[in-house]
Motif scaffolding. Structure first.
Motif: not given
Length: 307
Positions: A139-161
């Protein structure tokens, strides 16, 4: 005094490993390029082996406690949402937001869970701790990936997450570990011994590499975020969820396990993950270092109070 020594003995080796890494950097034995390469090796090989092995060795079917598992899963998710809300207001820079949020909600349960619960309750605590590792770490790992992908750059990409979750070595190893655990797949002895050796190396190596990338000069730049992360990780989140757990009727071993999950310092793996996923590795390293050192005091206080 016994409780202080338990916390002290759990924390100080981690601090010394980081100190060794910092000394290696000062001696010029590991430059920035080599440090990042070593960090990549830790992230892609050693930490996945650690996560897989811990989940694989969990005796999940003997210690199933739906109420405790459900409480912890919901509490971790709420802690993440609170950290997201605070982190997004605390800093406008996406890279720092990711490292800050991860540092606030993600605890070092693997390293602190077993030694602390076993010291408090003996071998009987191993089963409950193992069970929670199988739930909390993925659970921690999934939430961490979602968090870091969300703020990688300045746009939100569901596909990228989603791609980030599916490709993340820590999540892949956790899923494979759960698969082997649920289906009771037994690995050959030589392979299990190899994984055990890799998992034993993972944490010391991750901390040495993190220490080698530590830049003291950047602490002043990050002091506001660092202070916020320390308070959230060691005081505010444990204060909220330990209180709710007591109100919910948890006592003894179960309450101790909940305490360790939410009072432990920031997970070591948050640093290599932040550095590998375009977040602020320096801030992530500082959060791990300072929460680890200060947790010697705060965990003692939590144990002393709950006793």
């Amino acid at each position: 005094m016994t409780n202080l020594m338990i916390a002290f003995n759990a924390v100080i080796p981690m601090f010394l490993w980081m100190l060794i890494g910092y000394g290696v950097r000062l001696k010029g034995l590991l430059d920035d390029t080599s440090q990042k390469q070593m960090n990549s090796v830790v992230f892609k090989i050693f930490l996945p082996a650690l996560l897989f092995y811990n989940i694989y060795k969990t005796d999940l079917h003997m210690v199933l406690q739906p109420k405790l598992m459900g409480f912890v899963a919901v509490a971790v998710t709420i802690g993440w949402l609170l950290s997201m809300a605070i982190g997004m207001k605390a800093d406008p820079q996406p890279q720092k937001r990711g490292a800050l949020i991860q540092g606030m909600f993600r605890s070092n349960f693997i390293l602190f869970g077993f030694p602390l619960v076993l010291s408090l309750f003996g071998p009987v605590g191993a089963g409950v701790t193992s069970m929670l590792i199988a739930i909390v770490i993925p659970l921690y790992n999934v939430l961490a990936v979602v968090t870091l992908e969300l703020f990688r750059g300045c746009r939100i990409s569901v596909k990228g997450i989603l791609i980030g979750i599916l490709k993340n070595p820590l999540i892949v190893s956790s899923v494979i570990g759960l698969f082997c655990l649920i289906l009771r797949i037994s690995l050959p002895r030589f392979l299990e011994s190899t994984l055990a050796g890799l998992s034993n190396i993972a944490t010391p190596l991750a901390l040495v590499v993190m220490g080698a990338g530590f830049h003291i000069a950047l602490i002043k730049e990050n002091v506001r975020n660092l202070t916020l992360a320390i308070l959230m990780r060691l005081v505010i989140l444990p204060g909220i969820f330990i209180t709710v757990a007591i109100w919910g009727g948890f006592r003894g071993l179960e309450l101790a396990a909940i305490m360790v999950i939410f009072a432990a310092p920031t997970a070591v793996s948050s640093f290599p993950m932040a550095q590998q996923m375009g977040s602020d590795g320096d801030l992530a390293a500082e959060i791990v270092a300072f929460t680890t050192i200060l947790s010697c005091v705060t965990i003692f206080l939590w144990i002393f109070g709950l006793k």
